[in-house]
Write an enzyme that holds these catalytic residues in place. Sequence first.
Site, PDB file in Angstrom:
ATOM      1  N   LYS A  89      40.013  38.667  40.391  1.00 14.44           N
ATOM      2  CA  LYS A  89      39.547  37.349  40.851  1.00 14.44           C
ATOM      3  C   LYS A  89      40.609  36.261  40.772  1.00 14.44           C
ATOM      4  O   LYS A  89      40.615  35.329  41.565  1.00 14.44           O
ATOM      5  CB  LYS A  89      38.303  36.927  40.074  1.00 14.44           C
ATOM      6  CG  LYS A  89      37.063  37.694  40.498  1.00 14.44           C
ATOM      7  CD  LYS A  89      35.797  37.002  40.046  1.00 14.44           C
ATOM      8  CE  LYS A  89      34.567  37.671  40.633  1.00 14.44           C
ATOM      9  NZ  LYS A  89      34.310  38.997  40.025  1.00 14.44           N
ATOM     10  N   GLU A 111      30.927  27.854  41.781  1.00 15.23           N
ATOM     11  CA  GLU A 111      29.656  28.381  41.297  1.00 15.23           C
ATOM     12  C   GLU A 111      29.954  29.725  40.659  1.00 15.23           C
ATOM     13  O   GLU A 111      30.950  30.379  41.003  1.00 15.23           O
ATOM     14  CB  GLU A 111      28.673  28.558  42.454  1.00 15.23           C
ATOM     15  CG  GLU A 111      28.745  29.886  43.201  1.00 15.23           C
ATOM     16  CD  GLU A 111      30.060  30.134  43.935  1.00 15.23           C
ATOM     17  OE1 GLU A 111      30.694  29.159  44.356  1.00 15.23           O
ATOM     18  OE2 GLU A 111      30.427  31.321  44.062  1.00 15.23           O
ATOM     19  N   SER A 377      39.136  47.307  39.839  1.00 11.01           N
ATOM     20  CA  SER A 377      39.084  45.840  40.000  1.00 11.01           C
ATOM     21  C   SER A 377      39.127  45.067  38.696  1.00 11.01           C
ATOM     22  O   SER A 377      39.559  43.911  38.676  1.00 11.01           O
ATOM     23  CB  SER A 377      37.839  45.452  40.803  1.00 11.01           C
ATOM     24  OG  SER A 377      36.664  45.955  40.196  1.00 11.01           O
TER      25      SER A 377
END
Length: 393
Positions: A89, A111, A377
């Site tokens: 991310k 968010e 990931s």
Amino acid sequence: MSYFVNEKGYYGDFGGAYIPEMLYPNVEELRQNYLKIIADENFQEEFHHLLKDYVGRPSPLYLAGRLSDRYKANIFLKREDLNHTGAHKVNNTIGQILLAERLGKKRIIAETGAGQHGVATATVCALRGLECVVYMGEVDIKRQAPNVARMKMLGAKVVAATSGSKTLKDATNEAMRDWINNPVDTHYIIGSVVGPHPYPDMVARFQSVISEEAKKQLAEQTGNGSPDYVLACVGGGSNAMGMFYHFIDDEQVKLIAVEAAGKGVDSGFSAATTYLGKEGVLHGSRSILMQTHDGQVVEPHSVSAGLDYPGIGPQHAHLFKTGRGRYVSVTDDEALQAGLLLTQMEGIIPAIESAHALAYLEKMNFTGGENVVVCLSGRGDKDMDTYMKYFGL
Ligand SMILES: *Cc1c(COP(=O)(O)O)cnc(C)c1O
């Protein structure tokens, strides 16, 4: 046929910008500037410098020996779990904060559901000294206390969304409202390849460093930069799009996207969007989403918070509909078992999200010697509670 976004912000039938009138100026400012800013030499230099010295890139491409023996194929793991903050991310939040600075923004909003994107956003705001407000459902704040503490320690303000189901959808509504009220000084960092155009394309570009590196690393290690398969898990789809990006136009490379089946695709507790979903509009773009016949969004379920999302990004919807990508799913149980298997065969504890991609290896019948790249990931530290309860550790 193109698998990438067109001038109007569409991927085939999907994409676009379905937003309230009041948000138009903000999204339009971004749309008019993002390509120019990203292409700028100074931007690229700063982006790659931070990816290298702050995030720790390039992330290794690791040939998992014991896993390869088990599956009779060469299983390469793209190690996004080794990034600073423990997942892919941060590639996107670094890109977006540099872009926000160039747009003259002083304040960042985001968010978050499970808190992973909130932490990645709070991290880059601390790095650059920008004000950070993260919207999070009241229910999620209670469920994800360690990530809330991280965000606060990083200096972010965490604001509870108290309407509706008090989860991600409501946090997104609050963030939208904030952006409408603060159009001049605020940038909204979306955490996946979702949202109105240009977000899906912009986030995919920032995450595309994953396949850019993997292609080069595979060529160095095997003499051929084109694998037979690439696999990645899909929540909104940002790690998958990053893993697919530089292979999309190479039709020899099979793209496999693994969704969360939860307790089973027909159990009523699932997040297998392409299996259960229909075309519709969610979070500002036309895509495929889980909805009732009268268009109400169906509450998804997955043991992994990062895959617990009722839609997929519009580019994924296009890859699915055109057949360029194969969209499959694995259950909570299968993912947890795959997480344990990787831990005990390679000494790597994966995020439960990533374990979904690994679990699908069990269902592929390799003929021998195929090159397979799996996007790992994230790391499993955040999931230890879930693993402990499931395996009675
Ligand atoms: C958030 C997250 C995901 C899911 O998000 P995508 O946008 O689909 O990549 C997958 N893995 C990890 C480790 C995550 O934190």
